[in-house]
Design a protein around this motif. Structure first.
Motif, short mmCIF file in Angstrom:
data_model
loop_
_atom_site.label_atom_id
_atom_site.label_comp_id
_atom_site.label_asym_id
_atom_site.label_seq_id
_atom_site.Cartn_x
_atom_site.Cartn_y
_atom_site.Cartn_z
N ILE A 77 0.83 -1.21 0.00
CA ILE A 77 0.00 0.00 0.00
C ILE A 77 0.87 1.26 0.00
O ILE A 77 0.69 2.15 -0.83
N ALA A 78 1.81 1.33 0.94
CA ALA A 78 2.61 2.54 1.10
C ALA A 78 3.48 2.82 -0.12
O ALA A 78 3.51 3.94 -0.65
N ILE A 79 4.19 1.80 -0.59
CA ILE A 79 5.09 1.99 -1.73
C ILE A 79 4.28 2.24 -3.00
O ILE A 79 4.64 3.08 -3.83
N GLY A 80 3.17 1.54 -3.15
CA GLY A 80 2.34 1.72 -4.34
C GLY A 80 1.76 3.12 -4.43
O GLY A 80 1.78 3.75 -5.49
N LEU A 81 1.24 3.63 -3.32
CA LEU A 81 0.69 4.99 -3.34
C LEU A 81 1.78 6.04 -3.51
O LEU A 81 1.58 7.05 -4.19
N LEU A 116 -5.66 8.20 1.64
CA LEU A 116 -5.98 6.83 1.26
C LEU A 116 -5.02 5.83 1.91
O LEU A 116 -5.44 4.76 2.38
N GLY A 117 -3.74 6.18 1.93
CA GLY A 117 -2.76 5.30 2.55
C GLY A 117 -3.02 5.10 4.03
O GLY A 117 -2.99 3.98 4.54
N ALA A 118 -3.32 6.19 4.72
CA ALA A 118 -3.61 6.09 6.15
C ALA A 118 -4.86 5.24 6.39
O ALA A 118 -4.87 4.38 7.28
N ALA A 119 -5.91 5.47 5.61
CA ALA A 119 -7.14 4.70 5.78
C ALA A 119 -6.91 3.21 5.51
O ALA A 119 -7.40 2.36 6.27
N MET A 120 -6.17 2.89 4.46
CA MET A 120 -5.93 1.49 4.13
C MET A 120 -5.03 0.81 5.17
O MET A 120 -5.28 -0.33 5.57
N ILE A 121 -3.99 1.51 5.62
CA ILE A 121 -3.08 0.92 6.60
C ILE A 121 -3.79 0.72 7.93
O ILE A 121 -3.62 -0.32 8.58
N VAL A 122 -4.61 1.68 8.35
CA VAL A 122 -5.39 1.51 9.58
C VAL A 122 -6.33 0.32 9.44
O VAL A 122 -6.50 -0.46 10.38
N SER A 123 -6.93 0.14 8.27
CA SER A 123 -7.83 -0.99 8.05
C SER A 123 -7.08 -2.31 8.16
O SER A 123 -7.57 -3.25 8.79
N VAL A 124 -5.92 -2.40 7.55
CA VAL A 124 -5.13 -3.63 7.63
C VAL A 124 -4.73 -3.90 9.07
O VAL A 124 -4.84 -5.04 9.56
N LEU A 125 -4.27 -2.87 9.78
CA LEU A 125 -3.88 -3.05 11.18
C LEU A 125 -5.07 -3.46 12.04
O LEU A 125 -4.93 -4.29 12.95
N LYS A 126 -6.21 -2.88 11.79
CA LYS A 126 -7.42 -3.23 12.56
C LYS A 126 -7.76 -4.70 12.36
O LYS A 126 -8.04 -5.42 13.32
#
Length: 131
Positions: A77-81, A116-126
């Motif tokens: 997610i992070a590298i792609g964005l 978008l990165g923050a939202a996706m990473i928080v979702s994965v962590l959750k």
């Protein structure tokens, strides 16, 4: 009447520091490094998606909950964005001519990528932490 250049600097010394060769190499190199990093991450992601087609939700949660899979997904997610935002910024630099328009477009792109990165990473962590 012409004025003579009384500078003691050589023509190369006078030209050094002028032009576009300031941060262009760093931007170019960053795009190449992120593209190289995305190759194995994309292969991993595509294989994972194919392997989990039609899988029930608890199985997907267990898969994302594994620390290695969660870490790879977050890296993807992070590298792609980051790569996408830098690529779009390059398009703005080449084809948008107004300075303010270019600045607004660049800030909007980076802001959207960050959100978008923050939202996706928080979702994965959750999912990874709470299951």
């Amino acid at each position: 009447m012409t004025t003579k250049d009384t500078s003691l600097r050589t023509p190369l010394g006078q030209a050094r520091g002028l032009g576009s060769a300031k941060s262009g190499f760093l931007h170019w190199r960053t795009l190449r490094v992120t593209a190289l990093a995305l190759i194995p991450l994309t292969i991993w992601f595509v294989i994972a998606v194919i392997a989990h087609l039609g899988a029930p939700l608890p199985e997907l949660r267990a898969w994302i909950g594994h620390p290695i899979n969660a870490a790879l997904f977050i890296l993807f997610i992070a590298i792609g964005l980051h790569h996408a935002a830098n690529g779009v910024t390059e398009v703005y630099e080449d084809y948008v001519h107004g300075h303010h328009t270019k600045l607004i477009a660049d800030l909007a792109t980076k802001g959207l990528a960050l959100f978008l990165g923050a939202a996706m990473i928080v979702s994965v962590l959750k999912i990874a932490i709470l299951g």
